[in-house]
Each structure stands twice: as structure tokens, then as C-alpha cells.
Design an enzyme around this catalytic site. Structure first.
Site, PDB file in Angstrom:
ATOM      1  N   ASP A  31      -1.958 -24.920 -58.335  1.00 18.80           N
ATOM      2  CA  ASP A  31      -1.031 -25.316 -57.265  1.00 18.80           C
ATOM      3  C   ASP A  31       0.369 -25.581 -57.801  1.00 18.80           C
ATOM      4  OD1 ASP A  31      -2.009 -27.491 -58.720  1.00 18.80           O
ATOM      5  OD2 ASP A  31      -1.650 -28.903 -57.077  1.00 18.80           O
ATOM      6  N   LYS A 144      -4.560 -32.228 -52.266  1.00 16.07           N
ATOM      7  CA  LYS A 144      -4.189 -32.991 -53.450  1.00 16.07           C
ATOM      8  C   LYS A 144      -2.803 -33.573 -53.274  1.00 16.07           C
ATOM      9  CE  LYS A 144      -2.127 -32.007 -57.205  1.00 16.07           C
ATOM     10  NZ  LYS A 144      -1.630 -31.490 -58.483  1.00 16.07           N
ATOM     11  N   SER A 298     -10.068 -31.331 -63.448  1.00 13.57           N
ATOM     12  CA  SER A 298      -9.192 -30.634 -62.510  1.00 13.57           C
ATOM     13  C   SER A 298      -7.989 -30.233 -63.338  1.00 13.57           C
ATOM     14  CB  SER A 298      -8.775 -31.544 -61.356  1.00 13.57           C
ATOM     15  OG  SER A 298      -7.844 -30.865 -60.525  1.00 13.57           O
ATOM     16  N   TYR A 361       5.549 -31.459 -61.508  1.00 16.75           N
ATOM     17  CA  TYR A 361       4.640 -30.393 -61.085  1.00 16.75           C
ATOM     18  C   TYR A 361       5.345 -29.469 -60.119  1.00 16.75           C
ATOM     19  CZ  TYR A 361      -0.127 -28.799 -61.263  1.00 16.75           C
ATOM     20  OH  TYR A 361      -1.262 -28.083 -61.530  1.00 16.75           O
TER      21      TYR A 361
END
Length: 361
Positions: A31, A144, A298, A361
């Protein structure tokens, strides 16, 4: 007390959560935002275009018909949820047909918390209900949201701990109302020279606050997953700790803070090398302390780094890159059962640190 979820909703959520962390399975975090993916592609001298991002995600998702033996869920970025394979099949369909659960990143990144030493909160609650409802329609079954905390002389501050716990609880509650299992991610960065004990203390403080907030917001714990950092020393700490020491500190912190109702804990890799992330996960699952939850992975970087290095953006390398990825997924599947036995033949790229300071991220 006003029940926020029906028995049917609760049953659906807990079933999804358990599927993602079935024994021997973890989560592929694919992601990365457009910017983050750009940094990854830059390292292998590949231009950051939508087509290159699609090709790499396709490579991962079609790597191995047996991928579902070690991957229970895949987290996608908004763009990827609507992309198709070369043969015109939507990525969520490919994932579902393989028996894997589709997930989606729903936060909008971090924002500064004024009056703190560079601490942040995570944005994206505005319109989150509508986005979740749409993602559920479009094939996602879990979500998430990443909050970021750091360790320094004055951090994590009580303000940052409380604010991020509250944001995670609001997000989790909104997800569950819309049929998505929330992965709750309070990441404590590895930046700094703190030792293992300091990280353990901070991790316990943060997780205690998160579960207090989830309880206050009536979040149904059986229909959630936790994505925490492992308890490790800071990147610049002079003392080196063994996987067994990391495992004992990590499991102790979790036992003190995470209710047994939570079905699974999927660790983030946080800049560890691929091999380090696998060895630490393996040690955690061999830890002699009782562990009431599935303890699995993860991973983003720790599942993809050597795959990207093998691929190099060249179609002729696709098969080799897929083999690299399948191998790493299998290793982590074994590690999630405490059954990984290193061969000593580790690929050099799998042992390189994947740390980047103040990781965004």
C-alpha cells in the site's frame, strides 16, 4: 449502552480477521503511496509511472498460485485497488480468486502536532465513513491506518500518545460500522540510540493507551488486528540484541497490554532487513511465554526489497523476481509458526538494512 454492531456484523468481522491470520499466514503490505513507490523505483533506476507501479504490483500478486499458503491478506493503495492485470482482470479479483483477503490503506498521512518535539498525528477521519463504504463495495474487507510515534528524551509525549490512540479508535470504529476489519497500527519508529528496555517501556505505554481508547469507543476487538513495531533497540544503539532478546521483550510488552480477544498481531518490519525481520518473527513464535494471539507479519519492505532488486523493471526478470518474492513469503509463513530454519545461503540483498530515517509511508 447502545450496541454499535449487530451480531451479524460482529460475526462477519471476526471471520474476516481470523481468515487473514490463519496459521502460517501473514499480510503483504503493498500500500505504498505514489511518492513512496517512487523512492523504491528510483533505487532500481525505474521511472515512477503508473504503468511501472502496476507492473510491479502485478508481479507480486501473480507470483505463485500457492501464495495463499503464506499470505492471508494484501493491503493496497487507492490507485492499485482500481488497476487491472495485463489480461484485464481487476487486482482485487485476482487476490480474492487466490483465496486472499483484500485490504486498503485509508489514512491520509501524518500532520504535525503543535507544541511537541516534531511529533505527529494522522489525518483522514473526514469523509472516512463514505470512503470505507465505497471500498467495501469495491471488494475490500479490511483497512489499515498508520500512526507514528518516536522515542527521544521527551517522546513519546503523553499528548502524542493520547491523540494517536484516540484517532486510531475513531478510525477502527468507523471501519467496523462499514464492514471493514481495521488494522490498528501505532508504529514507534526505530530512529534513535535508545536501548531495548526503553523501547519496551514506550511500546507498553502506547499500546495500553490504544486499547483503553478502543474500549472507550466500543470497538469490537474480535474484529480487529494489531500492527505494532517489534520491541527493538534504536537504529543507532551501540548494543546489539539477539532475536531471542527481541522476542522476550516484544512478547512481554504485548502480554501486558493487548487483550486476548484480539485474533492476531501482524508486526511491521520497520526498516529491519528482510532476514532480520524473519529471524525476529521466528524467535517471537518460539518464545516460551504463553501467547493467546496469532503472531505474524504485515511486511512491506521486508517482503519486497530483494524482489525489486531482482526485477530492475525488466520484463525478462519477472519470473526470477516472482521466485524471490515467493521464497520470502514462504520464509515468513514458516517464521509465523516458529518453524523457519535459516539455510545460511541468504541472498545478500536480504541482509541489507532497509532503515530510512523518520520513515514516511
Amino acid at each position: 449502552m447502545f450496541p454499535s454492531l449487530t451480531p451479524e456484523q460482529k460475526k462477519e468481522l471476526s471471520t474476516i480477521a481470523q481468515r487473514i491470520v490463519e496459521t502460517g499466514k501473514g499480510v503483504l503490505a503493498a500500500d505504498e503511496s505514489v511518492g513512496t513507490m517512487g523512492k523504491r523505483l528510483q533505487k532500481i533506476n525505474v521511472e515512477n509511472t503508473e504503468e511501472h507501479r502496476r507492473q510491479f504490483r502485478q508481479l507480486l500478486l501473480t507470483s505463485d498460485p500457492a501464495l495463499s499458503n503464506s499470505i492471508g491478506g494484501v493491503i493496497l493503495f487507492h490507485e492499485t485497488l482500481y488497476q487491472k492485470s495485463d489480461t484485464g482482470v481487476l487486482f482485487p479479483k485476482i487476490i480474492k480468486d487466490a483465496g486472499i483477503v483484500v485490504g486498503i490503506k485509508v489514512d491520509k498521512g501524518t500532520a504535525a502536532l503543535a507544541g511537541t518535539d516534531g511529533e505527529t498525528t494522522t489525518q483522514g477521519l473526514d469523509g472516512l465513513g463514505e470512503r470505507c463504504a465505497q471500498y467495501k463495495k469495491d471488494g475490500a474487507d479490511f483497512a489499515k491506518w498508520r500512526c507514528v510515534l518516536k522515542i527521544s528524551d521527551c517522546c513519546p509525549s503523553s499528548l502524542s500518545i493520547a491523540e494517536n490512540a484516540n484517532v486510531l479508535a475513531r478510525y477502527a470504529s468507523i471501519c467496523q460500522q462499514n464492514g471493514l476489519v481495521p488494522i490498528v497500527e501505532p508504529e514507534i519508529l526505530t530512529d534513535g540510540d535508545h536501548n531495548l528496555q526503553r523501547c519496551q517501556y514506550a511500546t507498553e505505554k502506547v499500546l495500553s493507551a490504544v486499547y483503553k481508547a478502543l474500549s472507550d469507543h466500543h470497538v469490537y476487538l474480535e474484529g480487529t488486528l494489531l500492527k505494532p513495531n517489534m520491541v527493538t533497540a534504536g537504529q543507532a544503539c551501540s548494543q546489539k540484541y539477539t532475536p531471542q532478546e527481541v522476542a522476550m521483550a516484544t512478547v512481554t510488552a504485548l502480554r501486558r497490554t493487548v487483550p486476548a480477544a484480539v485474533p492476531g498481531i501482524c508486526f511491521l518490519s520497520g526498516g529491519q532487513s528482510e532476514e532480520e525481520a524473519s529471524l525476529n518473527l521466528n524467535a517471537i513464535n518460539q518464545c516460551p511465554l504463553p501467547r493467546p494471539w496469532k503472531l505474524t507479519f504485515s511486511y512491506g519492505r521486508a517482503l519486497q526489497a530483494s524482489t525489486l532488486a531482482t526485477w530492475q523493471g525488466k520484463p525478462g526478470n519477472t519470473k526470477a523476481a516472482q521466485t524471490t518474492f515467493s521464497t520470502r513469503a514462504k520464509i515468513n509463513g514458516l517464521a509465523s509458526k516458529g518453524e523457519y530454519k535459516p539455510s545460511g545461503q541468504t541472498d545478500q540483498s536480504a541482509t541489507q538494512s532497509l532503515f530510512s530515517a523518520s520513515y514516511v509511508y
